[in-house]
Design an enzyme around this catalytic site. Structure first.
Site, PDB file in Angstrom:
ATOM      1  N   GLY A  40       0.808  -1.218   0.035  1.00 43.55           N
ATOM      2  CA  GLY A  40      -0.017   0.147   0.017  1.00 43.55           C
ATOM      3  C   GLY A  40       0.773   1.107  -0.217  1.00 43.55           C
ATOM      4  O   GLY A  40       1.936   1.402  -0.290  1.00 43.55           O
ATOM      5  N   CYS A  42       1.816   3.121   2.598  1.00 42.19           N
ATOM      6  CA  CYS A  42       3.069   3.109   3.584  1.00 42.19           C
ATOM      7  C   CYS A  42       4.231   2.657   2.729  1.00 42.19           C
ATOM      8  O   CYS A  42       5.420   3.183   2.830  1.00 42.19           O
ATOM      9  CB  CYS A  42       2.678   2.307   4.726  1.00 42.19           C
ATOM     10  SG  CYS A  42       4.021   2.186   5.886  1.00 42.19           S
ATOM     11  N   LYS A  51      11.018   7.553   4.812  1.00 47.41           N
ATOM     12  CA  LYS A  51      12.156   7.689   5.739  1.00 47.41           C
ATOM     13  C   LYS A  51      13.584   7.143   5.283  1.00 47.41           C
ATOM     14  O   LYS A  51      14.521   7.490   5.774  1.00 47.41           O
ATOM     15  CB  LYS A  51      11.708   6.719   6.843  1.00 47.41           C
ATOM     16  CG  LYS A  51      10.986   7.150   7.994  1.00 47.41           C
ATOM     17  CD  LYS A  51       9.641   7.575   7.747  1.00 47.41           C
ATOM     18  CE  LYS A  51       9.322   8.813   7.592  1.00 47.41           C
ATOM     19  NZ  LYS A  51       7.745   9.084   7.232  1.00 47.41           N
ATOM     20  N   GLY A 145      -7.530   2.491   2.169  1.00 45.81           N
ATOM     21  CA  GLY A 145      -6.589   3.543   2.289  1.00 45.81           C
ATOM     22  C   GLY A 145      -7.030   4.918   1.612  1.00 45.81           C
ATOM     23  O   GLY A 145      -8.145   5.119   1.837  1.00 45.81           O
ATOM     24  N   GLY A 182       1.834  23.123   5.098  1.00 51.00           N
ATOM     25  CA  GLY A 182       2.993  22.736   6.166  1.00 51.00           C
ATOM     26  C   GLY A 182       2.542  21.594   7.281  1.00 51.00           C
ATOM     27  O   GLY A 182       2.711  21.722   8.602  1.00 51.00           O
ATOM     28  N   GLU A 204       1.864  27.785   4.028  1.00 50.26           N
ATOM     29  CA  GLU A 204       0.871  27.230   4.932  1.00 50.26           C
ATOM     30  C   GLU A 204      -0.252  28.312   5.414  1.00 50.26           C
ATOM     31  O   GLU A 204      -0.118  29.251   5.635  1.00 50.26           O
ATOM     32  CB  GLU A 204       1.544  26.619   6.323  1.00 50.26           C
ATOM     33  CG  GLU A 204       0.827  26.225   7.493  1.00 50.26           C
ATOM     34  CD  GLU A 204      -0.372  25.242   7.175  1.00 50.26           C
ATOM     35  OE1 GLU A 204       0.032  24.008   6.536  1.00 50.26           O
ATOM     36  OE2 GLU A 204      -1.592  25.328   7.371  1.00 50.26           O
ATOM     37  N   GLY A 272      -3.197  17.338   2.694  1.00 47.35           N
ATOM     38  CA  GLY A 272      -4.134  16.166   3.166  1.00 47.35           C
ATOM     39  C   GLY A 272      -4.302  15.235   2.077  1.00 47.35           C
ATOM     40  O   GLY A 272      -4.017  15.259   0.884  1.00 47.35           O
ATOM     41  N   HIS A 445      22.485   5.782  32.050  1.00 49.23           N
ATOM     42  CA  HIS A 445      23.508   6.933  31.858  1.00 49.23           C
ATOM     43  C   HIS A 445      24.497   6.741  30.909  1.00 49.23           C
ATOM     44  O   HIS A 445      25.348   5.678  31.354  1.00 49.23           O
ATOM     45  CB  HIS A 445      23.779   7.699  33.063  1.00 49.23           C
ATOM     46  CG  HIS A 445      24.539   8.783  32.846  1.00 49.23           C
ATOM     47  ND1 HIS A 445      24.108   9.931  32.705  1.00 49.23           N
ATOM     48  CD2 HIS A 445      25.995   8.994  32.986  1.00 49.23           C
ATOM     49  CE1 HIS A 445      25.179  10.835  32.640  1.00 49.23           C
ATOM     50  NE2 HIS A 445      26.257  10.471  33.024  1.00 49.23           N
TER      51      HIS A 445
END
Ligand code: FAD
Ligand code: NAD
Length: 467
Positions: A40, A42, A51, A145, A182, A204, A272, A445
């Site tokens: 799909g 994604c 990414k 979707g 934006g 925007e 959108g 830490h």
């Protein structure tokens, strides 16, 4: 006629997860996908390729801007745009191939073609060669979707006036790009192109980037992206675009209410996405739509035809891959007589700019609007030892908790690896752990996660030992 227990239409994160869970629970399962790759939006043109490019461009910008301070010197750093896009395509391919493997492993029947309801009981699948494959299933799950939406006056031609899908498949690096919107896609795409030297302008409409986000985070994000060189123009309302072959133009009412115009190599429309139900044959069923085009469902995600369910982007709510996945498992396990649940307010959202942004629960603005009292614990990455060691000192974590009982109401992070840090906050909210309890456990830490400990500590009314 092929018969199945459960047939899933659409193979995005909603659909493929539903199909796998269904097969795992012993149902004879079909997965119908119109494209020749699974996964799909994604996997093919969304989460995964963005990414991949965000990671590549992050390495590039580190190499040219930051390695020197680490004492690493080299000359002749240049960007191979083709290779960067090729690697992105390879990442997508590995993921889609992984899905093919998972379908085989789980014995899901994959049917390639457009699925269209003939009636409430039957779906016809029109394959690539135009052949018809009718199937019947006891239960259907619609997971078709969403697609990019646009606004009046803007016709997406996929050449100069493009969406994120075309931006992820450009042949050459653009010199300039104007992004309308934006929101999440706008700022992620802006980051990718700005880092490689493309001039990026965001137009925007609202007063803030990603308007639904906690205001402190969007203010910080605007500051950081502007410093990186992105031109951010807020309160600008776009009403027209034009493709002039060699470039594109955009007209808008600017923040002073005056008509204005800008041109660039590309105009990227990111205003959108809309639910996708075209060619699904819903008019042949009793499945009803809401006014905004999403499929109407009840709390069990059943449509107005009880044996037809709908999940993911097509149903409304947050358009997120993990929301679609949660709904997939929910529906199948419900069919199976189990007792799953989803807390929609505990679904995190992440924006993969750098620093990253991650949120769960209420924003401060939402709490104020609902007159809910809250404590704030805010802690900056600038004083975190690990952040200093890694030169990742921008941003902060902000914890909003109930002043009386200490329950977490919202957690908002802008900082390095916020996408991973948010997971513990989600667990804390889900199991109603107090800010004091979240602060009382030991955090290794030096880690970025110590920023979270300090923010929980301050929210619970104790003084931080680190500031
Ligand atoms: P989709 O993934 O849209 O899948 C639907 C599938 O159904 C498609 O493959 C489509 O071809 C198929 N289909 C439609 N109609 C039919 C039919 N009639 N017959 C057969 N098949 C059909 N979300 C995140 O959580 N994290 C991110 O980082 C993220 N990044 C994104 C970046 C971009 C650029 C975009 C555009 C989106 C991003 N999203 C992200 C959102 C995420 O992609 C969607 O929320 C998610 O894909 C929705 O999953 P879905 O299963 O509902 O639908
Ligand atoms: P969005 O709703 O996030 O942002 C659209 C923006 O366009 C809004 O800020 C809006 O004010 C602005 N806008 C609308 N009309 C305008 C006009 N005429 N002029 C100027 N600005 C205007 O939508 P998106 O960025 O297109 O993303 C779509 C969906 O994809 C989102 O719901 C998001 O959840 C999902 N997504 C998620 C991720 C992630 O999880 N990291 C990444 C990308 C996309």
């Amino acid at each position: 006629m092929n018969e199945f227990d459960i047939a899933v239409i659409g193979s995005g994160p909603g659909g493929y997860v539903a199909a796998i869970r269904s097969a795992q629970l012993g149902y004879k399962t079909a997965l119908i996908e119109k494209y020749d790759t699974l996964g799909g939006t994604c996997t093919n043109v969304g989460c995964i390729p963005t990414k991949a490019l965000l990671d590549s461009t992050h390495h590039y910008i580190d190499a040219i801007r930051r390695f020197e301070s680490h004492g690493i010197h080299f000359s002749g750093v240049n960007l191979d745009f083709d290779q960067m896009y090729k690697r992105k395509a390879d990442v997508v391919k590995k993921n889609t191939q992984g899905l093919n493997f998972l379908m085989k492993k789980n014995k899901v029947t994959v049917l390639q073609g457009t699925g269209s309801f003939v009636d409430n009981e039957t779906v016809n699948i029109k394959g690539a060669g135009n052949q018809d494959i009718p199937i019947k299933a006891k239960k259907y799950i619609i997971a078709t979707g969403s697609k990019p939406s646009t606004i009046p006056g803007i016709a997406i031609d996929k050449k100069r006036i493009i969406t994120s899908t075309e931006a992820l498949n450009l042949a050459d690096q653009p010199n300039s790009i104007i992004i309308i919107g934006g929101g999440v896609i706008g700022v992620e795409m802006a980051s990718i192109f700005n880092r490689i030297g493309t001039k990026v302008t965001i137009l925007e409409y609202a007063e803030h980037l990603i308007a639904a986000m906690d205001r402190d985070l969007s203010t910080e994000l605007s500051k950081i992206l502007s410093k990186e060189g992105i031109e951010i123009r807020l309160r600008e309302s776009v009403y027209k675009t034009e493709n002039l072959e060699h470039e594109a133009r955009v007209w808008f009412k600017n923040s002073q209410g005056l008509d204005d115009m800008l041109s660039a190599d590309y105009i990227l429309v990111a205003v959108g996405r809309k639910p996708y139900t075209e060619n699904l044959g819903l008019k042949n069923t009793g499945v009803e739509l809401n006014a905004n085009g999403t499929i109407k469902t009840n709390k069990l995600l059943q449509t107005t035809v009880p044996h037809i369910y709908a999940i993911g982007d097509v149903t409304g709510g947050a358009m997120l891959a993990h929301k679609a996945e949660e709904e997939a498992v929910f529906v199948v396990e419900k069919i199976n007589g189990q007792n799953p649940y989803i807390h929609y307010n505990r679904i995190p959202s992440v924006v993969y700019t750098w620093p990253e942004i991650a949120s769960v629960g209420y924003t401060e603005e939402e709490l104020k609007k609902q007159d809910i009292k809250y404590n704030i614990g805010k802690f900056p990455f600038a004083v975190n030892a690990r952040a200093r060691a890694g030169m990742e000192t921008e941003g902060f974590a902000k914890v909003l908790s109930d002043p009386l009982y200490g329950e977490l109401l919202g957690v908002h992070i802008i900082g390095p690896r916020a996408s991973d840090l948010i997971a513990q906050a989600v667990a804390g909210m889900e199991f109603e752990i107090t800010a004091r309890d979240m602060a009382s456990v030991c955090y290794a830490h030096p880690t970025y996660s110590e920023v979270m400990k300090e923010a929980y500590t301050i929210a619970s009314g104790k003084a931080s030992v680190n500031i």
